[in-house]
Design an enzyme around this catalytic site. Sequence first.
Site, PDB file in Angstrom:
ATOM      1  N   ALA A   1      -9.219   5.856   5.066  1.00 42.68           N
ATOM      2  CA  ALA A   1      -9.058   6.986   5.985  1.00 42.68           C
ATOM      3  C   ALA A   1     -10.361   7.735   6.220  1.00 42.68           C
ATOM      4  O   ALA A   1     -11.166   7.926   5.307  1.00 42.68           O
ATOM      5  CB  ALA A   1      -7.992   7.979   5.496  1.00 42.68           C
TER       6      ALA A   1
ATOM      7  N   LYS B   1       0.859  -1.175   0.000  1.00 44.15           N
ATOM      8  CA  LYS B   1       0.000   0.000   0.000  1.00 44.15           C
ATOM      9  C   LYS B   1       0.901   1.233   0.000  1.00 44.15           C
ATOM     10  O   LYS B   1       1.676   1.459   0.928  1.00 44.15           O
ATOM     11  CB  LYS B   1      -0.915   0.021   1.217  1.00 44.15           C
ATOM     12  CG  LYS B   1      -1.842   1.231   1.203  1.00 44.15           C
ATOM     13  CD  LYS B   1      -2.347   1.565   2.583  1.00 44.15           C
ATOM     14  CE  LYS B   1      -2.990   2.954   2.549  1.00 44.15           C
ATOM     15  NZ  LYS B   1      -3.243   3.476   3.910  1.00 44.15           N
TER      16      LYS B   1
END
Length: 266
Positions: free
Chosen positions: A196, A109
């Site tokens: 997020a 990631k």
Amino acid sequence: MVSYNAMKTDTPFVIAGRTFNSRLLVGSGKYKDLEETRLATENSGSEIITVAIRRTNIGQNANEESLLDVISPEEYTILPNTAGCYNAKDAVRTCLLARELLDGHNLVKLEVLGDDKTLYPNIVETLEAAKILINEDFDVMVYTSDDPIVAKELEEIGCCAIMPLGSLIGSGQGISNPFNIKLIKDNSNVPVLVDAGVGCASDAAKAMELGCDGVLMNSAIANADDPVLMASAMKHAIIAGRESYLAGRMMKKAFASATSPMENLI
């Protein structure tokens, strides 16, 4: 587990050629200890666990506890991330280190941050790092802004999953711009996962109702009063949101519509 009816109409969740059952990805940071990390991870039902290579010991410090003692690579897919990197050079170096520590593991990631106040992605550095990593045969899942044009460019250079932020990392503000998230998803040929900003289970369900392929979270679980219970809540929210998306919501109306017919009333 997704219900039988939903499974009949759903499509597999595939990232870089690998199929997963859970659409919930969880982080491994911010827990009070490794035991809480283990319990929350198990309760989440997640199969992909992100690890901040620059902050978490997975073997680089032989004399310290290792996350891999409780999160086994044999049971979970470890997703190294470049948290804490502010330029492409550091991000690439971190991914190379992760591949060495994890015996050739190539799924990563990528996140390259712009500053330490907003933790907003630095798109210029992200694009540069993504190109280098893809040329180095990494499968890159990329943290990015909710800009549909940037998302498409990251897809076109070869990223295997696009991960727009719902809102600022660790803010718990939920999905600030659902319209852009849906635009990104509708125009993408690779998985789109909200990354997020999720703060509660309804935020996760909302992301899935927009059609997203999955959600990545850490703070929403680890910072809850009861992280283990919240992990379970998020597991169910992801399933509920996905089934709601597959079922198709009713049309919104500007007027009332009686549940029962009005004809032939006594």
